[in-house]
Design a protein around this motif. Structure first.
Motif, PDB file in Angstrom:
ATOM      1  N   MET A  12      21.785   3.889   1.588  1.00 44.52           N
ATOM      2  CA  MET A  12      20.721   4.258   2.507  1.00 44.52           C
ATOM      3  C   MET A  12      20.900   3.461   3.805  1.00 44.52           C
ATOM      4  O   MET A  12      21.111   2.263   3.773  1.00 44.52           O
ATOM      5  CB  MET A  12      19.365   3.968   1.860  1.00 44.52           C
ATOM      6  N   THR A  13      20.758   4.137   4.925  1.00 45.33           N
ATOM      7  CA  THR A  13      20.917   3.466   6.214  1.00 45.33           C
ATOM      8  C   THR A  13      19.618   2.798   6.623  1.00 45.33           C
ATOM      9  O   THR A  13      18.556   3.059   6.057  1.00 45.33           O
ATOM     10  CB  THR A  13      21.327   4.487   7.308  1.00 45.33           C
ATOM     11  N   ASP A  14      19.733   1.937   7.627  1.00 44.58           N
ATOM     12  CA  ASP A  14      18.531   1.282   8.158  1.00 44.58           C
ATOM     13  C   ASP A  14      17.540   2.309   8.691  1.00 44.58           C
ATOM     14  O   ASP A  14      16.330   2.142   8.549  1.00 44.58           O
ATOM     15  CB  ASP A  14      18.906   0.295   9.260  1.00 44.58           C
ATOM     16  N   GLU A  15      18.054   3.371   9.310  1.00 43.99           N
ATOM     17  CA  GLU A  15      17.166   4.415   9.833  1.00 43.99           C
ATOM     18  C   GLU A  15      16.404   5.096   8.703  1.00 43.99           C
ATOM     19  O   GLU A  15      15.225   5.402   8.839  1.00 43.99           O
ATOM     20  CB  GLU A  15      17.969   5.443  10.637  1.00 43.99           C
ATOM     21  N   ASP A  16      17.068   5.334   7.578  1.00 43.64           N
ATOM     22  CA  ASP A  16      16.391   5.931   6.424  1.00 43.64           C
ATOM     23  C   ASP A  16      15.313   5.005   5.889  1.00 43.64           C
ATOM     24  O   ASP A  16      14.208   5.440   5.550  1.00 43.64           O
ATOM     25  CB  ASP A  16      17.393   6.245   5.308  1.00 43.64           C
ATOM     26  N   LYS A  17      15.633   3.718   5.826  1.00 41.88           N
ATOM     27  CA  LYS A  17      14.652   2.738   5.344  1.00 41.88           C
ATOM     28  C   LYS A  17      13.461   2.672   6.287  1.00 41.88           C
ATOM     29  O   LYS A  17      12.313   2.575   5.840  1.00 41.88           O
ATOM     30  CB  LYS A  17      15.298   1.364   5.200  1.00 41.88           C
ATOM     31  N   ASP A  18      13.719   2.712   7.603  1.00 36.70           N
ATOM     32  CA  ASP A  18      12.635   2.680   8.579  1.00 36.70           C
ATOM     33  C   ASP A  18      11.704   3.878   8.406  1.00 36.70           C
ATOM     34  O   ASP A  18      10.483   3.741   8.455  1.00 36.70           O
ATOM     35  CB  ASP A  18      13.186   2.665  10.007  1.00 36.70           C
ATOM     36  N   GLU A  42      11.252   5.710   5.661  1.00 39.03           N
ATOM     37  CA  GLU A  42      10.511   5.575   4.413  1.00 39.03           C
ATOM     38  C   GLU A  42       9.429   4.509   4.518  1.00 39.03           C
ATOM     39  O   GLU A  42       8.323   4.675   4.006  1.00 39.03           O
ATOM     40  CB  GLU A  42      11.464   5.283   3.264  1.00 39.03           C
ATOM     41  N   THR A  43       9.731   3.420   5.193  1.00 39.15           N
ATOM     42  CA  THR A  43       8.748   2.352   5.386  1.00 39.15           C
ATOM     43  C   THR A  43       7.569   2.851   6.218  1.00 39.15           C
ATOM     44  O   THR A  43       6.404   2.603   5.877  1.00 39.15           O
ATOM     45  CB  THR A  43       9.399   1.130   6.056  1.00 39.15           C
ATOM     46  N   ALA A  44       7.866   3.571   7.289  1.00 36.03           N
ATOM     47  CA  ALA A  44       6.806   4.103   8.152  1.00 36.03           C
ATOM     48  C   ALA A  44       5.970   5.138   7.403  1.00 36.03           C
ATOM     49  O   ALA A  44       4.742   5.181   7.545  1.00 36.03           O
ATOM     50  CB  ALA A  44       7.405   4.717   9.418  1.00 36.03           C
ATOM     51  N   THR A  45       6.610   5.956   6.593  1.00 37.41           N
ATOM     52  CA  THR A  45       5.894   6.963   5.809  1.00 37.41           C
ATOM     53  C   THR A  45       4.961   6.298   4.799  1.00 37.41           C
ATOM     54  O   THR A  45       3.806   6.707   4.627  1.00 37.41           O
ATOM     55  CB  THR A  45       6.886   7.895   5.099  1.00 37.41           C
ATOM     56  N   ALA A  46       5.434   5.265   4.152  1.00 34.79           N
ATOM     57  CA  ALA A  46       4.605   4.535   3.183  1.00 34.79           C
ATOM     58  C   ALA A  46       3.436   3.847   3.884  1.00 34.79           C
ATOM     59  O   ALA A  46       2.307   3.840   3.367  1.00 34.79           O
ATOM     60  CB  ALA A  46       5.450   3.511   2.431  1.00 34.79           C
ATOM     61  N   ALA A  47       3.684   3.295   5.062  1.00 28.48           N
ATOM     62  CA  ALA A  47       2.614   2.641   5.820  1.00 28.48           C
ATOM     63  C   ALA A  47       1.551   3.650   6.230  1.00 28.48           C
ATOM     64  O   ALA A  47       0.345   3.357   6.178  1.00 28.48           O
ATOM     65  CB  ALA A  47       3.187   1.934   7.046  1.00 28.48           C
ATOM     66  N   LEU A  48       1.975   4.827   6.634  1.00 26.25           N
ATOM     67  CA  LEU A  48       1.023   5.873   7.006  1.00 26.25           C
ATOM     68  C   LEU A  48       0.186   6.296   5.803  1.00 26.25           C
ATOM     69  O   LEU A  48      -1.037   6.440   5.911  1.00 26.25           O
ATOM     70  CB  LEU A  48       1.748   7.083   7.595  1.00 26.25           C
ATOM     71  N   ALA A  49       0.812   6.476   4.667  1.00 33.83           N
ATOM     72  CA  ALA A  49       0.076   6.859   3.454  1.00 33.83           C
ATOM     73  C   ALA A  49      -0.950   5.789   3.095  1.00 33.83           C
ATOM     74  O   ALA A  49      -2.090   6.114   2.728  1.00 33.83           O
ATOM     75  CB  ALA A  49       1.046   7.087   2.297  1.00 33.83           C
ATOM     76  N   ALA A  50      -0.584   4.535   3.200  1.00 32.03           N
ATOM     77  CA  ALA A  50      -1.518   3.441   2.893  1.00 32.03           C
ATOM     78  C   ALA A  50      -2.680   3.422   3.888  1.00 32.03           C
ATOM     79  O   ALA A  50      -3.831   3.214   3.498  1.00 32.03           O
ATOM     80  CB  ALA A  50      -0.783   2.104   2.908  1.00 32.03           C
ATOM     81  N   ALA A  51      -2.380   3.657   5.155  1.00 31.19           N
ATOM     82  CA  ALA A  51      -3.428   3.683   6.177  1.00 31.19           C
ATOM     83  C   ALA A  51      -4.382   4.856   5.952  1.00 31.19           C
ATOM     84  O   ALA A  51      -5.601   4.708   6.106  1.00 31.19           O
ATOM     85  CB  ALA A  51      -2.810   3.760   7.566  1.00 31.19           C
ATOM     86  N   GLN A  52      -3.849   5.997   5.571  1.00 30.47           N
ATOM     87  CA  GLN A  52      -4.697   7.151   5.293  1.00 30.47           C
ATOM     88  C   GLN A  52      -5.616   6.883   4.108  1.00 30.47           C
ATOM     89  O   GLN A  52      -6.794   7.251   4.128  1.00 30.47           O
ATOM     90  CB  GLN A  52      -3.843   8.397   5.044  1.00 30.47           C
ATOM     91  N   GLU A  53      -5.103   6.246   3.081  1.00 30.20           N
ATOM     92  CA  GLU A  53      -5.923   5.903   1.922  1.00 30.20           C
ATOM     93  C   GLU A  53      -7.016   4.901   2.306  1.00 30.20           C
ATOM     94  O   GLU A  53      -8.177   5.037   1.893  1.00 30.20           O
ATOM     95  CB  GLU A  53      -5.069   5.338   0.785  1.00 30.20           C
ATOM     96  N   ALA A  54      -6.659   3.911   3.118  1.00 31.77           N
ATOM     97  CA  ALA A  54      -7.650   2.924   3.573  1.00 31.77           C
ATOM     98  C   ALA A  54      -8.735   3.602   4.399  1.00 31.77           C
ATOM     99  O   ALA A  54      -9.924   3.271   4.263  1.00 31.77           O
ATOM    100  CB  ALA A  54      -6.967   1.820   4.376  1.00 31.77           C
TER     101      ALA A  54
END
Length: 70
Positions: free
Chosen positions: A1-7, A9-21
């Motif tokens: 996985m490249t750094d761009e892919d990790k970024d 996925e990280t941003a997507t997970a952060a958005l999901a957490a923010a939406q839940e909050a």
């Protein structure tokens, strides 16, 4: 996985957490608004205290069945 892919996925997970909050915060605010109304506070005063429009408060109270004090 490249750094761009990790970024991505990280941003997507952060958005999901923010939406839940946000969902939890809205549910909590709704509960507190209903409780204040049931204690006798007017919809206009609740709107003033929350920075929301009185129509929005009345709609929330109606949607939760709290619009009619018993």
């Amino acid at each position: 996985m490249t750094d761009e892919d990790k970024d991505l996925e990280t941003a997507t997970a952060a958005l999901a957490a923010a939406q839940e909050a946000l969902h939890v915060a809205r549910r909590s605010l709704s509960a507190v608004i209903v409780a204040a109304y049931r204690r006798g506070e007017s919809a206009a005063r609740i709107a003033e205290r929350t920075g929301k429009d009185v129509i929005e408060i009345r709609n929330l109270l109606a949607a939760t069945g709290a619009a009619h004090r018993g």
